[in-house]
Design an enzyme around this catalytic site. Sequence first.
Site, PDB file in Angstrom:
ATOM      1  N   ARG A 221       0.850  -1.189   0.000  1.00  0.00           N
ATOM      2  CA  ARG A 221       0.000   0.000   0.000  1.00  0.00           C
ATOM      3  C   ARG A 221       0.890   1.245   0.000  1.00  0.00           C
ATOM      4  O   ARG A 221       1.990   1.247   0.586  1.00  0.00           O
ATOM      5  CB  ARG A 221      -0.887   0.043   1.250  1.00  0.00           C
ATOM      6  CG  ARG A 221      -2.041  -0.928   1.206  1.00  0.00           C
ATOM      7  CD  ARG A 221      -3.141  -0.473   0.238  1.00  0.00           C
ATOM      8  NE  ARG A 221      -4.238  -1.422   0.157  1.00  0.00           N
ATOM      9  CZ  ARG A 221      -4.338  -2.410  -0.741  1.00  0.00           C
ATOM     10  NH1 ARG A 221      -3.389  -2.586  -1.641  1.00  0.00           N
ATOM     11  NH2 ARG A 221      -5.391  -3.207  -0.757  1.00  0.00           N
ATOM     12  N   HIS A 269      -1.423   0.635  -9.925  1.00  0.00           N
ATOM     13  CA  HIS A 269      -2.145  -0.233  -8.972  1.00  0.00           C
ATOM     14  C   HIS A 269      -2.908  -1.344  -9.722  1.00  0.00           C
ATOM     15  O   HIS A 269      -4.108  -1.524  -9.535  1.00  0.00           O
ATOM     16  CB  HIS A 269      -3.114   0.572  -8.092  1.00  0.00           C
ATOM     17  CG  HIS A 269      -3.495  -0.192  -6.839  1.00  0.00           C
ATOM     18  ND1 HIS A 269      -3.776   0.422  -5.641  1.00  0.00           N
ATOM     19  CD2 HIS A 269      -3.638  -1.524  -6.599  1.00  0.00           C
ATOM     20  CE1 HIS A 269      -4.078  -0.491  -4.733  1.00  0.00           C
ATOM     21  NE2 HIS A 269      -4.004  -1.687  -5.301  1.00  0.00           N
TER      22      HIS A 269
END
Length: 306
Positions: A221, A269
């Site tokens: 993350r 992502h």
Amino acid sequence: MSLVLIRKTAPTEAWLAALRDACPGLDVRVWPDTGPVEDVEFVLTWAADPGVIAGFPNLRAIFSLGAGVDHILKDSTVPAALPVARMVDSSLTMGMVQYVTMAALQYRRGWEAMRASQREGQWRRPELGGARVGILGLGELGGACGKALAALGFEVAGWSRSAKDIAGIRAYTGQDQLAGFLARSDVLVCLLPLTAELENFLNRATFDQLPRGAYLVHAGRGEHLVEADLLDALDRGQLSGAVLDVFRHEPLPGGHPFWAREDIIITPHNASQTHPATAAAHVAANVARARAGQALIGQVDRAQGY
Ligand code: NDP
């Protein structure tokens, strides 16, 4: 009773079709068209706005559309007693294995250097990158990536909170063994969940314990990474490059210093994504478990944060 799908910025048609197939008899709706909020038994979500989940008074469980649940747990209005399950999906795992393998191989084989030589019209053999991969997080994804890399001849180690015994992977456990793990990792792969303890974990102190010239592959993350410390470590030669899939602000803003760096590979992502066709079966199994009062597959420990 119904399941509400909350997926604000991506298409929902494939999910609707897969869920209706996998969960016959369950009324599947797409937020914000929820029908009576009292009828909503389950939420399947990626990044619902704060307060939305708490608006359903009769929920039995919350299912994450992704492997991470940080987007659910950071909403302080989500009732503490509600079970939360992360996504466990064979396609999601395979996608991450492919991504991490690709990143480790291009570093190991000097792919970027060969591309640069080609642009200069030079026949030049690059030096091999190091073969010792260290995976932060030996869970569903980290364990699968480690096994795949070991099969390709990498020397694989992994770091986790609890002790592991996985063939082909040297396991390091907890803070006490972190320094030894970092010191032998030419490629550091981050597949940790985002918890309060792990925020800013990828920082100067961590980078400085790696062998000089180490390579970072980060698909955890954005909040794990101290961005200024990464740039500094690259400028000092402590790190030789990085592949980054996740960022503090997504999409990565225009003008961000990462965009212009030759030594950073940016991906949007998409290291791995949940595939409705396979993941709907996981949701269906958890619907049945929740109704039977059983623990969910992939149920998170809310106190640990993952
Ligand atoms: P898991 O929960 O299966 O694994 C998490 C691992 O992290 C476990 O091995 C756990 O240790 C370890 N861990 C947690 N806290 C600590 C700590 N304090 N110290 C050491 N180790 C710790 O998760 P997944 O493998 O399914 O997913 C991992 C993460 O990957 C997700 O949370 C998400 O952030 C990211 N992800 C990114 C995607 C992308 O496209 N970029 C896609 C999917 C996921 P233990 O085993 O001992 O509990």
